[in-house]
Design an enzyme around this catalytic site. Structure first.
Site, short mmCIF file in Angstrom:
data_model
loop_
_atom_site.label_atom_id
_atom_site.label_comp_id
_atom_site.label_asym_id
_atom_site.label_seq_id
_atom_site.Cartn_x
_atom_site.Cartn_y
_atom_site.Cartn_z
N ARG A 148 0.83 -1.22 0.00
CA ARG A 148 0.00 0.00 0.00
C ARG A 148 0.85 1.26 0.00
NH1 ARG A 148 -3.45 2.73 4.32
NH2 ARG A 148 -5.33 3.53 3.29
N ILE A 168 -6.97 8.01 -0.12
CA ILE A 168 -6.94 6.57 -0.37
C ILE A 168 -7.84 5.98 0.69
CG2 ILE A 168 -4.85 6.30 1.06
CD1 ILE A 168 -3.98 3.97 -0.69
N SER A 169 -8.72 5.05 0.30
CA SER A 169 -9.71 4.52 1.25
C SER A 169 -9.04 3.71 2.36
CB SER A 169 -10.72 3.65 0.52
OG SER A 169 -11.30 4.35 -0.56
N GLN A 170 -9.78 3.60 3.46
CA GLN A 170 -9.34 2.78 4.59
C GLN A 170 -9.25 1.30 4.15
OE1 GLN A 170 -12.45 2.65 7.46
NE2 GLN A 170 -11.28 1.42 8.93
#
Ligand code: SAH
Length: 202
Positions: A26, A52-54
């Site tokens: 990530r 950026i999403s969880q």
């Protein structure tokens, strides 16, 4: 490894999803200054007021995408490219659309770095979908429209599903299934996404 354990603790069960999340770096989806926080289970800024999403939400939405073993998936809101990169490891073909061109350019560099060849991305308004590449088995929306974008259901196969956060200050992760006559909606859980906005930004 700790992130994967955390996702398990939070209820993610699909082993293919957990393994894709465990194998995807990530940190390459973040600016260097934030890379040290890449494996925390939180959303993080990626510039242009976007995030950026969880990881938990990425895992949960990916589990929902996989429920019907889809082959062609359209994502609206490429952002960092993280969600698209996870999906590309789990389905045949991923198409992704982003309205902010510098974000899209960076995401495409990451896709190349990861050698993901089954992923196509383009700069355009996701509100239009990607009709030339449809119909899709699943459309996943990773920014929140105020109301369900029902016109996009036209780009789904019959039996296809749209997975989208819907709402404004309060949002619900919603799964919509297209039938021969209309569609049905199922609410999964409350979520918080950046807004789905009209038009493109160069
Ligand atoms: N899936 C992304 C989440 C990024 S945040 C990730 O894994 O990082 C949501 C993204 O949706 C933002 O980049 C935003 O610019 C984009 N977006 C918002 N409205 C859009 C629209 N109409 N069309 C395409 N992208 C849109």
């Amino acid at each position: 490894m700790r992130l994967v354990q955390r996702l398990r603790d939070k209820g993610i069960k699909n082993e293919a999803v957990l393994s894709a999340m465990g194998e995807t770096p990530r940190h390459i989806f973040l600016d260097e200054a934030l890379a040290h926080r890449a494996y925390e289970d939180t959303a993080l800024p990626i510039g242009h007021q976007q995030t950026i999403s969880q990881p938990y939400i990425v895992a949960r939405m990916t589990e929902l995408v996989l429920e019907t073993s889809p082959r062609r998936v359209l994502e609206l809101g490429t952002g960092s490219g993280y969600q698209a990169a996870i999906l590309a490891q789990l389905v045949d073909d991923v198409y992704s659309v982003e309205r902010i061109s510098p974000l899209l350019d960076r995401a495409v560099v990451r896709f190349r770095k990861m050698g993901l060849r089954n992923l196509s991305a383009r700069h355009s308004d996701g509100g239009m979908g990607w009709p030339e590449r449809g119909p899709f088995d699943v459309i996943i929306v990773t920014a929140a429209p105020k109301e369900l974008p029902v016109e996009l259901l036209r780009q789904l196969k019959e039996g296809g599903r749209m997975i989208a956060p819907v709402g404004d200050s309060s949002q619900s992760l919603t799964v919509v299934t297209k039938h021969s006559s209309g569609y049905d909606e199922k609410i999964i859980e409350p979520v918080m996404f950046v807004p789905f906005l009209p038009g493109t930004v160069v």
